[in-house]
Enzyme design. Sequence first.
Site, short mmCIF file in Angstrom:
data_model
loop_
_atom_site.label_atom_id
_atom_site.label_comp_id
_atom_site.label_asym_id
_atom_site.label_seq_id
_atom_site.Cartn_x
_atom_site.Cartn_y
_atom_site.Cartn_z
N GLU A 103 0.81 -1.21 0.00
CA GLU A 103 0.00 0.00 0.00
C GLU A 103 0.85 1.27 0.00
OE1 GLU A 103 -3.06 2.26 3.11
OE2 GLU A 103 -2.05 0.40 3.66
N THR A 126 2.38 -8.05 -0.72
CA THR A 126 2.21 -7.94 0.73
C THR A 126 1.69 -9.26 1.27
OG1 THR A 126 0.98 -6.89 2.54
CG2 THR A 126 -0.05 -6.83 0.37
N ASP A 128 -0.05 -9.35 3.76
CA ASP A 128 -1.33 -9.01 4.39
C ASP A 128 -2.53 -9.20 3.46
OD1 ASP A 128 0.29 -8.20 6.49
OD2 ASP A 128 0.29 -6.10 5.86
N ARG A 163 -3.59 -26.25 28.29
CA ARG A 163 -3.52 -24.80 28.49
C ARG A 163 -4.04 -24.09 27.23
NH1 ARG A 163 2.83 -25.09 28.09
NH2 ARG A 163 2.72 -24.99 30.37
N MET A 170 0.44 -11.76 11.80
CA MET A 170 0.51 -10.44 11.17
C MET A 170 -0.75 -10.15 10.35
SD MET A 170 4.48 -10.04 9.98
CE MET A 170 5.68 -9.38 11.15
N ARG A 172 -1.59 -6.43 9.86
CA ARG A 172 -1.90 -5.03 10.12
C ARG A 172 -3.40 -4.85 10.34
NH1 ARG A 172 2.03 -1.96 10.57
NH2 ARG A 172 0.68 -0.13 10.61
N ARG A 266 -0.77 -19.13 27.36
CA ARG A 266 0.54 -18.72 26.85
C ARG A 266 0.36 -18.09 25.47
NH1 ARG A 266 4.64 -21.69 29.50
NH2 ARG A 266 3.96 -21.88 31.67
#
Length: 342
Positions: A103, A126, A128, A163, A170, A172, A266
Amino acid sequence: MRVGVLTGGGDCPGLNAVMRAVVRKGVQEYDHRFVGFRDGWRGVVEGDTVPLDIPAVRGTLPRGGTILGSSRTNPFQQENGVRRIQENMAKAEVDGLIVIGGEDTLGVAARLTDEYGVHCVGVPKTIDNDLSATDYTFGFDTAVHVATEAIDRLHTTAESHMRVLVVEVMGRHAGWIALHSGLAGGANCILIPEHPFDVDEVCGWVRSRFKASYAPIVVVAEGAVPRDGGMVLKDDSLDSFGHVRLSGVGEWLAKEIEQRTGKEARTTVLGHIQRGGTPSAFDRWLATRFGLHAIDAVHEGDWGTMVALRGTDIVRVPLADATARIKTVPPALYEEAGVFFG
């Protein structure tokens, strides 16, 4: 023609495949010559170049990262940045640029083309997958594969200790990586930026999973936001494009889950491992096709365009349209995944 090539923004698998295709077709079919600018827009602003010919790109198809280097340099934040770009392109006898980026990098290319007449053709890159006007960006598929494999591995350790494991990925401000890897990895909860989450609801899904004698996996995108409160950040400093450095919501959410449910939780932050390594077969295929069509656009003088994937076709779209807004996950697509929550 003499063509400049640069890779800007975050690195991702497939960058070298684009350059390989650009150079191979450009030299063999069009007799063009190429020069690489180091470290994205920094190289153009500072006139930092390297030769880019067929020997330079040989053997780079499966190689991750970028042989040219990258940076988040914003020329409009540099003193006389535009003038220096124009002078350095003239000095290098470059007729136009193939700009490979996301972008921000392509946004600079669009503005340089529209306002200053700098010849640019864009290639969407990207992990993303948040660039509008293209169905997919290269790098995304590899990132999803890496995240999915990590989630697969975390299932076994989560169940061994019973657990909660929170996996931060990632993306954004778009939830594509979280949604795809979460579904593929069998996560019990997927949280994305487009849909603010309720911590109590997440805790309800966690409790439900434990009642079924399974340990829950929560996948959260780095840009996800709790419904009651703002974005969770470790570092609020800004880059040259005015973006904050996202990360921290996974660790924060794990603490909230542990406090509210009494179950040990965790966090695993996958971080830059999603960017690294060899590109997937799909990303090599897509990046190669983008490169082939980008040099066609350059050869035809179709400046101010970006190559894009539509179905199985590679088309050209105006750079300005491609960078006008980010592509986010539609509500209906996210709702499909809800059947697996809890």
